[in-house]
Motif scaffolding. Structure first.
Motif, PDB file in Angstrom:
ATOM      1  N   TYR A 144     -42.923  -3.569  20.095  1.00  8.61           N
ATOM      2  CA  TYR A 144     -44.486  -3.354  19.961  1.00  8.61           C
ATOM      3  C   TYR A 144     -45.240  -3.736  21.526  1.00  8.61           C
ATOM      4  N   LEU A 145     -44.751  -4.485  22.197  1.00  3.37           N
ATOM      5  CA  LEU A 145     -45.198  -4.639  23.516  1.00  3.37           C
ATOM      6  C   LEU A 145     -45.466  -3.252  24.219  1.00  3.37           C
ATOM      7  N   GLY A 146     -44.467  -2.429  24.163  1.00  3.64           N
ATOM      8  CA  GLY A 146     -44.420  -1.139  24.757  1.00  3.64           C
ATOM      9  C   GLY A 146     -45.368  -0.456  24.152  1.00  3.64           C
ATOM     10  N   TRP A 147     -45.711  -0.348  22.919  1.00  4.62           N
ATOM     11  CA  TRP A 147     -46.583   0.596  22.459  1.00  4.62           C
ATOM     12  C   TRP A 147     -48.167   0.021  22.572  1.00  4.62           C
ATOM     13  N   ALA A 148     -48.443  -1.171  22.547  1.00 10.12           N
ATOM     14  CA  ALA A 148     -49.533  -1.797  22.964  1.00 10.12           C
ATOM     15  C   ALA A 148     -49.781  -1.360  24.440  1.00 10.12           C
ATOM     16  N   LYS A 149     -49.037  -1.611  25.523  1.00 14.40           N
ATOM     17  CA  LYS A 149     -49.015  -0.963  26.639  1.00 14.40           C
ATOM     18  C   LYS A 149     -49.473   0.355  26.843  1.00 14.40           C
ATOM     19  N   PHE A 150     -48.720   1.170  26.115  1.00  9.68           N
ATOM     20  CA  PHE A 150     -49.065   2.716  26.091  1.00  9.68           C
ATOM     21  C   PHE A 150     -50.366   3.076  25.343  1.00  9.68           C
ATOM     22  N   LYS A 151     -50.910   2.332  24.539  1.00  8.90           N
ATOM     23  CA  LYS A 151     -52.282   2.780  23.899  1.00  8.90           C
ATOM     24  C   LYS A 151     -53.322   1.885  24.949  1.00  8.90           C
ATOM     25  N   SER A 152     -52.850   0.986  25.669  1.00  8.71           N
ATOM     26  CA  SER A 152     -54.056   0.457  26.675  1.00  8.71           C
ATOM     27  C   SER A 152     -53.804   1.076  28.093  1.00  8.71           C
ATOM     28  N   ALA A 160     -54.781   3.945  29.240  1.00 10.27           N
ATOM     29  CA  ALA A 160     -55.830   4.695  29.797  1.00 10.27           C
ATOM     30  C   ALA A 160     -55.307   5.964  30.985  1.00 10.27           C
ATOM     31  N   GLY A 161     -54.180   6.057  30.743  1.00  9.23           N
ATOM     32  CA  GLY A 161     -54.029   7.353  31.819  1.00  9.23           C
ATOM     33  C   GLY A 161     -53.017   6.722  33.082  1.00  9.23           C
ATOM     34  N   ASP A 162     -52.861   5.419  33.188  1.00  9.70           N
ATOM     35  CA  ASP A 162     -52.198   4.787  34.229  1.00  9.70           C
ATOM     36  C   ASP A 162     -50.620   5.040  34.164  1.00  9.70           C
ATOM     37  N   ALA A 163     -50.128   5.899  35.241  1.00  8.34           N
ATOM     38  CA  ALA A 163     -49.018   6.223  35.004  1.00  8.34           C
ATOM     39  C   ALA A 163     -47.866   5.110  35.082  1.00  8.34           C
ATOM     40  N   ILE A 164     -48.114   4.229  36.130  1.00  9.52           N
ATOM     41  CA  ILE A 164     -47.316   2.926  36.098  1.00  9.52           C
ATOM     42  C   ILE A 164     -47.034   2.228  34.587  1.00  9.52           C
ATOM     43  N   MET A 165     -48.198   2.085  33.925  1.00  9.25           N
ATOM     44  CA  MET A 165     -48.058   1.290  32.773  1.00  9.25           C
ATOM     45  C   MET A 165     -47.417   2.210  31.767  1.00  9.25           C
ATOM     46  N   GLU A 194     -45.137   4.376  31.974  1.00 15.51           N
ATOM     47  CA  GLU A 194     -43.637   4.415  32.334  1.00 15.51           C
ATOM     48  C   GLU A 194     -43.013   3.116  32.119  1.00 15.51           C
ATOM     49  N   GLN A 195     -43.736   2.151  32.073  1.00  7.53           N
ATOM     50  CA  GLN A 195     -43.351   0.509  31.688  1.00  7.53           C
ATOM     51  C   GLN A 195     -43.188   0.372  30.214  1.00  7.53           C
ATOM     52  N   ALA A 196     -44.209   1.457  29.437  1.00 11.00           N
ATOM     53  CA  ALA A 196     -44.219   1.270  28.172  1.00 11.00           C
ATOM     54  C   ALA A 196     -42.978   1.849  27.476  1.00 11.00           C
ATOM     55  N   LYS A 197     -42.772   3.145  28.168  1.00 14.01           N
ATOM     56  CA  LYS A 197     -41.329   3.994  27.858  1.00 14.01           C
ATOM     57  C   LYS A 197     -40.085   3.097  28.164  1.00 14.01           C
ATOM     58  N   GLU A 198     -40.041   2.637  29.112  1.00 13.79           N
ATOM     59  CA  GLU A 198     -38.944   1.488  29.575  1.00 13.79           C
ATOM     60  C   GLU A 198     -38.755   0.587  28.468  1.00 13.79           C
ATOM     61  N   LEU A 199     -39.862  -0.346  28.061  1.00 16.57           N
ATOM     62  CA  LEU A 199     -40.058  -1.282  27.075  1.00 16.57           C
ATOM     63  C   LEU A 199     -39.241  -0.703  25.748  1.00 16.57           C
ATOM     64  N   ILE A 200     -39.705   0.452  25.166  1.00 14.71           N
ATOM     65  CA  ILE A 200     -39.351   0.989  23.837  1.00 14.71           C
ATOM     66  C   ILE A 200     -38.033   1.281  23.880  1.00 14.71           C
ATOM     67  N   GLN A 201     -37.596   2.132  25.027  1.00 13.44           N
ATOM     68  CA  GLN A 201     -36.394   2.363  25.252  1.00 13.44           C
ATOM     69  C   GLN A 201     -35.470   1.228  25.168  1.00 13.44           C
ATOM     70  N   LYS A 202     -35.718   0.283  25.840  1.00 12.51           N
ATOM     71  CA  LYS A 202     -34.820  -1.025  25.990  1.00 12.51           C
ATOM     72  C   LYS A 202     -34.889  -1.581  24.496  1.00 12.51           C
ATOM     73  N   SER A 203     -35.863  -1.567  23.676  1.00 15.33           N
ATOM     74  CA  SER A 203     -35.682  -2.124  22.475  1.00 15.33           C
ATOM     75  C   SER A 203     -34.691  -1.581  21.698  1.00 15.33           C
TER      76      SER A 203
END
Length: 632
Positions: A536-544, A546-551, A553-562
């Protein structure tokens, strides 16, 4: 000389199972449906041990036990009280000290646990299992005497592991049970083969079904494997359609009018069988809802019509998983001990039959208790909770178990000593739902961890029963030996993380992605290895982002870790699918949505996405099997 045991329980099927089991263990057993029927024979002192159900028609088990203690012949006879009603530690002590019970057992319990208690009371030692010497250990019965839904309920109550064989004329089925949960079904009915079920649902043609069966006969392969090779199923779809097939085999038994059964205990089964992802309560609800006519429902409900239904105060029964539609959930909410079953049914004349089926099912599985009188306002409870959490990995679970079992009741529930009744209720609900056996069963824990989980669940219930009563709480405080705990305990962390997580989910559903990100980050910081929090944190990070490439990538890593932590987390695959879809990678997204449904066939968001993909598809034959399979 065989020891002589008496069983007094008004539940005929429970009497049957207990009697047959104890006979196989070498005891002589008599059983009675009421205390009034049994007492004249019990008072003669001919029995070595007596087992009473606490709740009996007429004289209760506790009252009967007290009466026996007044007779010289039975003053010292061991008595075991069994009950589906959760009692506080003080009530259990009272049953022993005031009324003379030797042991108090809360349902559900395993037959092995009962045997252990009996041997301890009779011989003062642990039971020693002896070789069977060819003696059959199976328990037999007739479905006319023990109907199938009662059989399911009793195997759950007694936490049985083994194989249940059923036959009616030429129909034969075998159900694998693990700790009271049906996990797999075999059938000799040709119409229940996988290809026929898919053909009936128009997912494949009858010709394709026959072709696959011919290949099965020629090669000896499983039909599911053949259907994949024929490209009629995708490999990732196979586990889910097999689960649907197994579930339908099981629900078909509810149509049987008669039949015989025998149950053979077992320790374990071969690996990789297709598990049915339904609790026994849910299976019973579906079976009665879909297959029982009004006469059969009336037969089940008749003893309870004038009773006042309310949620069971035994957490093992109260928190069973049941899938209710909105109308049914409304009826359940009205079962608070204020109105009788008749009054509730009269309130909705247009849906009376449907409501009768619901009440009969929930009373049968003991999620509801039928009280003889209207409950007073103070007696009505309202322990409602949010969705259960995923369990920790083995190492984390053992650490949690060790810590929580050694805590006092306040630390266990994550509370201060000056806590309020509402805080006690909230804390208990979170922990009871998290560690309830129904939810732990889905994690496929090893048998040793399940035993630990049951012990922890019972201790959580004991903590609640003690602290929810102000007088008992005060006495418990006086019993505690000083010393303040400096470090934050596991329970408090769970509750704080859960509260932050729930706030984050609400914000996320309201499209407040920035604030949702903050709350979900708090939850993850408190509980860093919780898969659901991470996804859920990964999805919230992805939705917020706003095109930030670092965020991103972090969102993708969080969801893959889950997903790595819990490969069966449907939301992880769903959110990953959303990301792929937004990135224009539709074929990969479709696979993720299908994987989400394999993990949770009730994942409506993934089903919706697959239907949208199918609508856009130019090939009608390429429509998603899973989308059709669960179409309502």
């Amino acid at each position: 000389m065989n020891r002589h045991i008496a069983i007094i329980d008004d539940d005929q099927s429970i009497r049957h199972f207990l009697s047959e089991f104890l006979i196989l263990k070498g005891f002589t057993v008599d059983s009675y449906a009421s205390a009034e029927e049994a007492l004249p024979k019990l008072k003669g002192g001919e029995y070595d041990l007596i087992i009473f159900d606490v709740v009996l028609p007429g004289l209760s088990g506790i009252e009967a036990c007290s009466a026996l203690r007044k007779e010289s012949a039975t003053r010292k006879t061991p008595v075991i009280l069994i009950s589906a009603i959760n009692r506080s530690a003080e009530q259990v002590r009272e049953a022993k000290e005031v009324y003379g019970a030797s042991i108090y057992l809360l349902k559900p319990f395993s037959l092995e646990t009962l045997h252990q208690k009996i041997v301890y009371l009779l011989d003062g030692d642990e039971p020693i299992e002896e070789p069977a010497h060819g003696k059959s250990t199976r328990i037999e019965g007739d479905l006319l005497i023990t109907p199938f839904p009662e059989l399911l309920r009793d195997l759950y109550t007694l936490q049985r592991t083994g194989l249940l064989h059923l036959n009616q004329a030429e129909r034969k089925k075998a159900i694998y049970f693990k700790s009271g949960y049906p996990i797999f079904v075999r059938s000799n009915l040709v119409r229940e083969c996988l290809g026929n079920i898919l053909a009936i649902k128009e997912l494949i043609s009858k010709r394709e079904c026959e072709e696959s069966l011919q290949i099965v006969r020629e090669t000896g392969k499983m039909q599911g494997e053949v259907l994949v090779e024929m490209k009629l199923l995708k490999p990732e779809q196979l586990p889910e359609v097999l689960r649907v097939q197994a579930t339908e085999k099981l629900l078909e038994i509810f149509t049987w009018q008669r039949g015989a059964f025998h149950f053979s205990p077992a320790v374990s089964f071969k690996q990789n069988v297709t598990h049915i992802d339904l609790s026994p309560a849910n299976i019973i609800l579906q079976g009665i809802r879909n297959n029982y006519n009004e006469a059969k429902v009336d037969q089940l409900l008749e003893p309870y019509l004038k009773s006042f239904p309310a949620l069971s105060n035994n957490p093992h029964y109260r928190f069973q998983d049941v899938e209710l539609i909105q109308r049914e959930a409304k009826i359940l909410a009205e079962c608070n001990g204020r109105d009788s079953c008749e009054q509730i049914l009269d309130r909705y004349p247009l849906s009376r039959f449907e409501n009768k089926r619901l009440l009969a099912s929930l009373l049968l599985v003991k999620l509801l208790e039928g009280h003889k009188r209207q409950l007073a306002p103070k007696e009505r409870s309202s322990l409602f909770a949010t969705s259960p959490q995923e369990t920790k990995k083995r190492e984390a679970f053992i650490k949690t178990f060790d810590r929580m079992m050694n805590q006092n009741f306040f630390d266990l529930l994550g509370l201060k000593t000056d806590t309020t009744d509402e805080e006690i209720r909230r804390s208990y609900v979170v922990l009871a739902k998290r560690f309830h056996p129904d939810h732990l069963q889905q994690e496929q824990l090893s048998s040793d961890l399940k035993q630990q989980a049951n012990s922890l669940f019972q201790r959580i219930g004991e903590a609640y029963n003690t602290l929810s009563n102000k007088e008992k709480r005060q006495r418990y405080l006086l019993e505690l030996q000083g010393g303040k705990r400096e470090d934050r305990d596991e329970a408090k962390i769970i509750i704080e993380a859960e509260n932050a997580f729930q706030r984050g989910v609400v914000l996320l559903n309201n499209n407040n992605f920035t604030q949702a990100h903050k709350e979900l980050e708090k939850a993850v910081n408190l509980y860093q290895e919780e898969p659901e929090y991470l996804c859920y944190l990964g999805w919230a990070k992805f939705k917020s982002a706003a095109g930030d490439a670092i965020m991103l990538e972090q969102a993708k890593e969080l969801i893959q870790k889950s997903i790595r932590l819990n490969p069966n987390l449907d939301k992880g695959h769903l959110f990953h699918g959303y990301m792929l879809k937004e990135g224009g990678r539709l074929p990969e997204a479709e696979k993720k949505f299908e994987r989400a449904i394999q993990c949770n066939r009730k994942c409506t968001e993934a089903l919706r996405e697959l239907r949208l993909i199918n609508l856009r598809s130019t090939s009608g034959n390429d429509a998603s099997v899973l989308g059709k399979l669960f179409k309502k």
